[in-house]
Write an enzyme that holds these catalytic residues in place. Structure first.
Site, PDB file in Angstrom:
ATOM      1  CG  HIS A  29      -0.416   0.078   2.514  1.00  0.00           C
ATOM      2  ND1 HIS A  29      -0.982  -0.514   3.606  1.00  0.00           N
ATOM      3  CD2 HIS A  29       0.703   0.668   2.972  1.00  0.00           C
ATOM      4  CE1 HIS A  29      -0.244  -0.272   4.670  1.00  0.00           C
ATOM      5  NE2 HIS A  29       0.778   0.444   4.311  1.00  0.00           N
ATOM      6  CG  HIS A  30       4.151   1.911   2.319  1.00  0.00           C
ATOM      7  ND1 HIS A  30       4.161   3.002   3.149  1.00  0.00           N
ATOM      8  CD2 HIS A  30       3.905   0.842   3.101  1.00  0.00           C
ATOM      9  CE1 HIS A  30       3.932   2.609   4.391  1.00  0.00           C
ATOM     10  NE2 HIS A  30       3.768   1.300   4.393  1.00  0.00           N
TER      11      HIS A  30
ATOM     12  CE  LYS B  50      -3.607  -3.091  20.031  1.00  0.00           C
ATOM     13  NZ  LYS B  50      -3.371  -3.405  21.445  1.00  0.00           N
TER      14      LYS B  50
END
Lengths: 526, 185
Positions: free
Chosen positions: A303-304, A332
């Site tokens: 995805h970079h 979280k």
């Protein structure tokens, strides 16, 4: 002197005297302290570079520095902050806290611990000294994409490569030590699912380090061979491929960003229950969420690279896999919020930083989700929007968590409370400064301002001026942090053993300051 | 001591894991190439001679655009002699490229093909290509370099146009002759 050093039989002695105490020490508390001071020094150096960048970007046009030097500043700022400030700070916290939290007398491999710290000053000394060489420092960005970092690199790139090798060796040794400690040195009764979350997140982080730091070492070794030994890993003329560099680099690079945030999750999960005076809402779900994030970090690297020309199926796979990370991360965030819900909250400095972490890290997470959308990323790629995103997760994310951790545990470390008024000043200056700096970057990024440029079009001028003002507020307020830490060490406001009302964990059963040797006899864990 | 030996055991295991991951970094190089060749991603084409004839598909014509490009550091002149050709899938076609070494030195070139759209790459078959070998030229010399290729009739028929880019690189440092010299040294 000699007699002091050799008379160890009873096992109850203080530290040696003088400079050699720090060079030769195998004590986890000493080494943790050195790691923390080292990373603070790096924070100030990397921060000074950031201020040089922001000063140049205060207004359009070239005012203060040459474009070549600007590139060196962005590169060195990134490398120093990632590898010199954030990562060693977490290792320092782990050194101080992991043995005390699991009821161990020290780290499992104390001599290796000493070595893994003392490699770091040499690694960064080598890296920073390239600034004074004729070729200048590395100027190809912290991601050092080939062929910028091979064919077109300044000759100082070799020092950079050896620097990365050294810091990689240091990280791997640190990770081995932490895993060996956690797996073998827990007090009887301290089962894995009773470990404090900071220990859990570090255990998982250490596995990530062992999996990906060798890949980083591999990729810089390939660069070294391309530059000096005539190989063509990344050179198309010889049958290589520059895109391969990006794949190997981001296979390291994406788990690396979780290496920089998972311990922060751990710290915040220690602090919020203390100041909400409630146990963490869902301990087991936190552990599983951390493990899921770690697993997913290995399958999202491209995805970079959405704009390098990936085929559609690959773009879709990496897009959906990346979005999947939002689920455990959401677990979280909801956990922290539910912990605070109906808690008897107080807002001491560590809690303020932890709360800012939850809010601002979530903003960074949302901009990350936007970047994960492959078609939209074609607009955002390499703009200031990306800069805004990763600074939101790394500065008010990782760095705020580290600062929160320092405020939270410093009474345990040196036996004195810090000055709460000054701590709150530090928090508000940092909080306001960080948002003034990085929030406008979202807007200029969406409007199309590219990253890593020393000059820009006029329409971006106002937001850049605002960001620069914020950067100076944020940067100089860290000197207040330095002042607070020094006055706390020298102070006289004695802390109790428990330090915080409602703090849970073995480290709070020790007196404050924690004795030089703790838990020589394993504690009872119920 | 029990604890000490288990510490040693976990440290050794973790060190081994780190060493293996270092190896894995290098293993990604061939894995990447294999992956691209199998899937035809990244416009990678088979760099081997194909001799078998295939059924010609007369029902459609595919347009092939030929583009010659120089790597930034390559001073030669390099152009394609035809900008564009049309062929029936399965029909063999010869096209030419022309290269001139305009420098004062003997140089060796290597051209690297790239196909767009990438999913067409696996259907390009070559009988002869100047890209199979390094091409040397004396100072000031020029020559025509040929490519004989076809497109497999298996190519999906929604692909009407294929672009073939050949990028010319300065491979003097990697030439076979240089390697021989290096080996003698």
């Amino acid at each position: 002197m000699t007699s002091v050093v050799t008379s160890h039989e009873d096992g109850h002695h203080g530290p040696a005297k003088g400079l050699m105490r720090w060079v030769l020490t195998t004590n986890h508390k000493d080494i943790g302290t050195m790691y923390l001071w080292f990373s603070f020094t790096m924070l100030l150096i990397g921060g000074a570079m950031a201020l040089i960048i922001r000063a140049e970007l205060f207004e359009p046009g070239m005012q203060l520095i040459e474009p070549e030097f600007f590139n060196q500043m962005t590169t060195m700022h990134g490398l120093i902050m990632v590898f010199g400030a954030i990562m060693p700070a977490f290792v320092g916290l782990a050194n101080w806290l992991v043995p005390m939290m699991v009821g161990a007398p020290d780290m499992a491999l104390p001599r290796m611990n000493n070595l893994s710290f003392w490699i770091l000053p040499f690694a960064f000394g080598m890296l920073i000294l390239t600034l004074f060489s004729e070729a200048g420092a590395p100027n190809f960005g912290w991601t050092f994409y080939a062929p910028l970092s091979t064919t077109y690199a300044p000759s100082s790139v070799t020092f950079f490569i050896f620097g990365v090798h050294l810091m990689g060796i240091s990280s791997i040794m640190g990770a081995i030590n932490i895993i060996a400690t956690i797996l073998n040195m827990r007090a009887p009764g301290m089962t894995l699912m009773k470990m404090p979350l900071f220990v859990w997140t570090w255990l998982i982080t250490a596995y990530l380090l062992i999996a990906v730091m060798p890949v980083l070492a591999g990729v810089v070794t390939m660069m070294l061979m391309d530059i000096h030994f005539g190989t063509s890993f990344f050179n198309a003329a010889g049958g290589g491929d520059p895109v391969l560099f990006q794949h190997v680099f981001w296979f390291f690079g994406h788990p690396e960003v979780y290496i920089m945030i998972l311990p922060a999750f751990g710290i915040v999960s220690q602090i919020i229950p203390t100041f909400a005076r409630k146990p963490l809402f869902g301990y087991a779900s936190m552990v599983y969420a951390t493990a899921s994030i770690a697993f997913l970090s290995f399958i999202v690297w491209a995805h970079h690279m959405f704009t390098v020309g990936l085929p559609l199926a690959t773009e879709l796979f990496f897009m959906y896999a990346t979005m999947l990370i939002a689920i455990p991360t959401g677990v979280k965030v909801f956990n922290w919020v539910s912990t605070m819900f109906r808690g008897s909250m107080t807002f001491e400095t560590p809690m303020l930083f932890a709360l800012a972490f939850v809010v601002l890290f979530t903003i960074g997470g949302f901009s990350g989700l936007m970047l994960a959308i492959a078609p939209a990323d074609f607009q955002y790629h390499d703009t200031y929007f990306v800069v805004a995103h990763f600074h939101y997760v790394l500065v008010p994310g990782a760095l705020f968590a580290i600062i929160a951790g320092v405020y939270y545990w410093i009474p345990k470390w040196c036996g004195n409370y810090y000055n709460e008024t000054l701590g709150k000043w530090h928090f508000w200056l940092s909080f306001i400064g960080v948002n003034i700096t990085f929030f406008p970057m979202h807007f200029v990024g969406l409007a199309g301002m590219p990253r890593r440029i020393p000059d820009y079009a006029l329409q971006f001028a106002d937001f850049n001026a605002v960001a620069s003002v914020g950067a100076f507020i944020f940067g100089f307020s860290q000197l207040l942090f330095l002042y607070i830490v020094i006055t706390t060490i020298r102070g006289n406001n004695k802390a109790s053993a428990e330090v915080w009302e409602g703090a849970e964990g073995l480290e709070w059963t020790l007196e404050s300051p924690a004795p030089y040797h703790s838990f020589s006899e394993p504690p009872e864990v119920k | 001591m029990q604890a000490q030996s288990s510490v040693v055991k976990s440290s050794l295991r973790l060190t081994l894991a780190a060493v293996l991951m270092f190896g894995f970094g290098f293993a990604m190089v061939p894995l990447y190439d294999i992956f691209c060749e199998i899937t035809g991603l990244n416009g990678k084409v088979q760099q081997s001679v194909i001799t078998t004839d295939m059924q010609v598909d007369r029902s459609r014509l595919v347009k092939v655009q030929l583009i010659a490009a120089n790597n930034a550091e390559m001073p030669w002149r390099f152009t394609s002699l035809q900008d564009e050709v049309e062929l029936h899938p399965g029909d063999w076609k010869q096209v030419g490229f022309w290269a001139a070494n305009v420098t004062d030195n003997y140089m060796v070139s290597q051209s690297v093909p790239s196909i767009t759209p990438a999913r067409a790459a696996q259907y390009i078959e070559k009988r002869e290509c100047f890209c199979f070998q390094q091409q040397p030229l004396e100072a000031g010399e020029s020559k025509q370099m040929n490519l004989v290729f076809t497109i497999s009739p298996d190519m999906p028929d929604d692909i009407h146009t294929v672009s073939m880019v050949y990028t010319l690189f300065d491979a003097s440092a990697y030439s076979e002759a240089n390697k021989l010299v290096a080996r003698v040294d």
